[in-house]
Design a protein around this motif. Sequence first.
Motif, PDB file in Angstrom:
ATOM      1  N   ILE A  88     -47.208 -49.242 -38.239  1.00  0.00           N
ATOM      2  CA  ILE A  88     -47.069 -50.366 -37.320  1.00  0.00           C
ATOM      3  C   ILE A  88     -48.420 -50.608 -36.651  1.00  0.00           C
ATOM      4  O   ILE A  88     -49.313 -49.761 -36.699  1.00  0.00           O
ATOM      5  N   SER A  89     -48.552 -51.758 -35.998  1.00  0.00           N
ATOM      6  CA  SER A  89     -49.790 -52.083 -35.293  1.00  0.00           C
ATOM      7  C   SER A  89     -49.773 -51.461 -33.893  1.00  0.00           C
ATOM      8  O   SER A  89     -48.724 -51.030 -33.395  1.00  0.00           O
ATOM      9  N   ALA A  90     -50.929 -51.464 -33.243  1.00  0.00           N
ATOM     10  CA  ALA A  90     -51.017 -50.941 -31.880  1.00  0.00           C
ATOM     11  C   ALA A  90     -50.185 -51.795 -30.926  1.00  0.00           C
ATOM     12  O   ALA A  90     -49.582 -51.272 -29.982  1.00  0.00           O
ATOM     13  N   ALA A  91     -50.124 -53.108 -31.153  1.00  0.00           N
ATOM     14  CA  ALA A  91     -49.315 -53.992 -30.312  1.00  0.00           C
ATOM     15  C   ALA A  91     -47.825 -53.675 -30.465  1.00  0.00           C
ATOM     16  O   ALA A  91     -47.088 -53.643 -29.473  1.00  0.00           O
ATOM     17  N   GLN A  92     -47.384 -53.423 -31.688  1.00  0.00           N
ATOM     18  CA  GLN A  92     -45.982 -53.062 -31.906  1.00  0.00           C
ATOM     19  C   GLN A  92     -45.667 -51.721 -31.240  1.00  0.00           C
ATOM     20  O   GLN A  92     -44.583 -51.535 -30.701  1.00  0.00           O
ATOM     21  N   MET A  93     -46.627 -50.789 -31.261  1.00  0.00           N
ATOM     22  CA  MET A  93     -46.421 -49.510 -30.594  1.00  0.00           C
ATOM     23  C   MET A  93     -46.272 -49.715 -29.090  1.00  0.00           C
ATOM     24  O   MET A  93     -45.409 -49.101 -28.460  1.00  0.00           O
ATOM     25  N   ALA A  94     -47.080 -50.592 -28.508  1.00  0.00           N
ATOM     26  CA  ALA A  94     -46.981 -50.865 -27.077  1.00  0.00           C
ATOM     27  C   ALA A  94     -45.610 -51.447 -26.734  1.00  0.00           C
ATOM     28  O   ALA A  94     -45.000 -51.061 -25.726  1.00  0.00           O
ATOM     29  N   TYR A  95     -45.105 -52.362 -27.561  1.00  0.00           N
ATOM     30  CA  TYR A  95     -43.754 -52.894 -27.354  1.00  0.00           C
ATOM     31  C   TYR A  95     -42.722 -51.778 -27.409  1.00  0.00           C
ATOM     32  O   TYR A  95     -41.844 -51.679 -26.560  1.00  0.00           O
ATOM     33  N   MET A  96     -42.819 -50.938 -28.428  1.00  0.00           N
ATOM     34  CA  MET A  96     -41.847 -49.879 -28.619  1.00  0.00           C
ATOM     35  C   MET A  96     -41.826 -48.923 -27.434  1.00  0.00           C
ATOM     36  O   MET A  96     -40.761 -48.535 -26.963  1.00  0.00           O
ATOM     37  N   LEU A  97     -42.998 -48.567 -26.911  1.00  0.00           N
ATOM     38  CA  LEU A  97     -43.066 -47.623 -25.804  1.00  0.00           C
ATOM     39  C   LEU A  97     -42.526 -48.209 -24.503  1.00  0.00           C
ATOM     40  O   LEU A  97     -42.203 -47.473 -23.578  1.00  0.00           O
ATOM     41  N   GLU A  98     -42.418 -49.523 -24.422  1.00  0.00           N
ATOM     42  CA  GLU A  98     -41.832 -50.175 -23.250  1.00  0.00           C
ATOM     43  C   GLU A  98     -40.329 -50.412 -23.414  1.00  0.00           C
ATOM     44  O   GLU A  98     -39.700 -50.993 -22.541  1.00  0.00           O
ATOM     45  N   GLY A  99     -39.763 -49.996 -24.527  1.00  0.00           N
ATOM     46  CA  GLY A  99     -38.335 -50.183 -24.758  1.00  0.00           C
ATOM     47  C   GLY A  99     -38.001 -51.563 -25.282  1.00  0.00           C
ATOM     48  O   GLY A  99     -36.862 -52.002 -25.213  1.00  0.00           O
ATOM     49  N   ILE A 100     -38.999 -52.264 -25.813  1.00  0.00           N
ATOM     50  CA  ILE A 100     -38.808 -53.605 -26.348  1.00  0.00           C
ATOM     51  C   ILE A 100     -38.678 -53.499 -27.867  1.00  0.00           C
ATOM     52  O   ILE A 100     -39.409 -52.737 -28.505  1.00  0.00           O
ATOM     53  N   ASP A 101     -37.762 -54.251 -28.431  1.00  0.00           N
ATOM     54  CA  ASP A 101     -37.590 -54.276 -29.886  1.00  0.00           C
ATOM     55  C   ASP A 101     -38.871 -54.803 -30.524  1.00  0.00           C
ATOM     56  O   ASP A 101     -39.217 -55.966 -30.380  1.00  0.00           O
ATOM     57  N   TRP A 102     -39.601 -53.958 -31.223  1.00  0.00           N
ATOM     58  CA  TRP A 102     -40.893 -54.352 -31.783  1.00  0.00           C
ATOM     59  C   TRP A 102     -40.767 -55.178 -33.046  1.00  0.00           C
ATOM     60  O   TRP A 102     -41.728 -55.781 -33.481  1.00  0.00           O
ATOM     61  N   TRP A 103     -39.573 -55.233 -33.650  1.00  0.00           N
ATOM     62  CA  TRP A 103     -39.354 -56.128 -34.803  1.00  0.00           C
ATOM     63  C   TRP A 103     -39.283 -57.567 -34.318  1.00  0.00           C
ATOM     64  O   TRP A 103     -39.911 -58.455 -34.857  1.00  0.00           O
ATOM     65  N   THR A 104     -38.440 -57.812 -33.317  1.00  0.00           N
ATOM     66  CA  THR A 104     -38.308 -59.117 -32.667  1.00  0.00           C
ATOM     67  C   THR A 104     -38.382 -58.848 -31.175  1.00  0.00           C
ATOM     68  O   THR A 104     -37.400 -58.394 -30.582  1.00  0.00           O
ATOM     69  N   PRO A 105     -39.527 -59.057 -30.544  1.00  0.00           N
ATOM     70  CA  PRO A 105     -39.735 -58.622 -29.157  1.00  0.00           C
ATOM     71  C   PRO A 105     -38.719 -59.183 -28.159  1.00  0.00           C
ATOM     72  O   PRO A 105     -38.723 -60.354 -27.845  1.00  0.00           O
ATOM     73  N   GLN A 106     -37.823 -58.308 -27.721  1.00  0.00           N
ATOM     74  CA  GLN A 106     -36.834 -58.590 -26.687  1.00  0.00           C
ATOM     75  C   GLN A 106     -36.611 -57.293 -25.938  1.00  0.00           C
ATOM     76  O   GLN A 106     -36.655 -56.215 -26.535  1.00  0.00           O
ATOM     77  N   LEU A 107     -36.361 -57.362 -24.655  1.00  0.00           N
ATOM     78  CA  LEU A 107     -36.080 -56.168 -23.886  1.00  0.00           C
ATOM     79  C   LEU A 107     -34.753 -55.562 -24.330  1.00  0.00           C
ATOM     80  O   LEU A 107     -33.777 -56.273 -24.525  1.00  0.00           O
ATOM     81  N   SER A 108     -34.714 -54.236 -24.497  1.00  0.00           N
ATOM     82  CA  SER A 108     -33.468 -53.570 -24.829  1.00  0.00           C
ATOM     83  C   SER A 108     -32.652 -53.274 -23.561  1.00  0.00           C
ATOM     84  O   SER A 108     -31.485 -52.994 -23.617  1.00  0.00           O
ATOM     85  N   TRP A 109     -33.293 -53.368 -22.395  1.00  0.00           N
ATOM     86  CA  TRP A 109     -32.635 -53.177 -21.112  1.00  0.00           C
ATOM     87  C   TRP A 109     -33.435 -53.925 -20.066  1.00  0.00           C
ATOM     88  O   TRP A 109     -34.662 -53.922 -20.096  1.00  0.00           O
ATOM     89  N   ARG A 110     -32.789 -54.584 -19.159  1.00  0.00           N
ATOM     90  CA  ARG A 110     -33.467 -55.328 -18.087  1.00  0.00           C
ATOM     91  C   ARG A 110     -32.821 -54.972 -16.760  1.00  0.00           C
ATOM     92  O   ARG A 110     -31.599 -55.000 -16.632  1.00  0.00           O
ATOM     93  N   PRO A 111     -33.633 -54.645 -15.727  1.00  0.00           N
ATOM     94  CA  PRO A 111     -33.064 -54.300 -14.430  1.00  0.00           C
ATOM     95  C   PRO A 111     -32.283 -55.470 -13.834  1.00  0.00           C
ATOM     96  O   PRO A 111     -32.682 -56.632 -13.997  1.00  0.00           O
ATOM     97  N   GLN A 112     -31.185 -55.173 -13.163  1.00  0.00           N
ATOM     98  CA  GLN A 112     -30.360 -56.209 -12.562  1.00  0.00           C
ATOM     99  C   GLN A 112     -30.862 -56.601 -11.173  1.00  0.00           C
ATOM    100  O   GLN A 112     -30.651 -57.705 -10.724  1.00  0.00           O
ATOM    101  N   SER A 113     -31.527 -55.668 -10.469  1.00  0.00           N
ATOM    102  CA  SER A 113     -32.040 -55.962  -9.131  1.00  0.00           C
ATOM    103  C   SER A 113     -33.386 -55.280  -8.932  1.00  0.00           C
ATOM    104  O   SER A 113     -33.749 -54.377  -9.690  1.00  0.00           O
ATOM    105  N   GLY A 114     -34.093 -55.681  -7.925  1.00  0.00           N
ATOM    106  CA  GLY A 114     -35.416 -55.129  -7.661  1.00  0.00           C
ATOM    107  C   GLY A 114     -35.396 -53.830  -6.886  1.00  0.00           C
ATOM    108  O   GLY A 114     -36.392 -53.147  -6.790  1.00  0.00           O
ATOM    109  N   GLY A 115     -34.282 -53.420  -6.361  1.00  0.00           N
ATOM    110  CA  GLY A 115     -34.236 -52.236  -5.504  1.00  0.00           C
ATOM    111  C   GLY A 115     -33.462 -51.175  -6.076  1.00  0.00           C
ATOM    112  O   GLY A 115     -33.397 -50.217  -6.523  1.00  0.00           O
TER     113      GLY A 115
END
Length: 115
Positions: A88-115
């Motif tokens: 994979i590319s370095a950009a795809q690795m960065a997506y993966m390490l953030e929990g984002i689907d690196w095949w089709t960049p979308q968050l696998s989890w998103r916080p519901q609130s800021g606190g």
Amino acid sequence: MIPLPSGVRVWIATGHTDMRRAMQSLALAVQESLERDPHAGDLYILWGRRGLLVKILSHDGLGMSLYAKRLDHGRFIWPSTSVGAVSISAAQMAYMLEGIDWWTPQLSWRPQSGG
């Protein structure tokens, strides 16, 4: 952030890895099961059975480094291939390490609130 020299190749080891293994044992696994040189300067990403923890093995020419990342929520997106390694590319690795689907960049989890 993991320092990435230009031109470095990133490999995802498919299949599960025992996350209790240390640096030398993981380097031996890369050498034997992936048939690659762990001291060649490439990055190797290995993951545990539950998909919550990854370990990244790299060699910078002076010594071996081992990085680990565990997600609090969600899971790492992993290739479905059962044997070998996927490049994979370095950009795809960065997506993966953030929990984002690196095949089709979308968050696998998103916080519901800021606190």
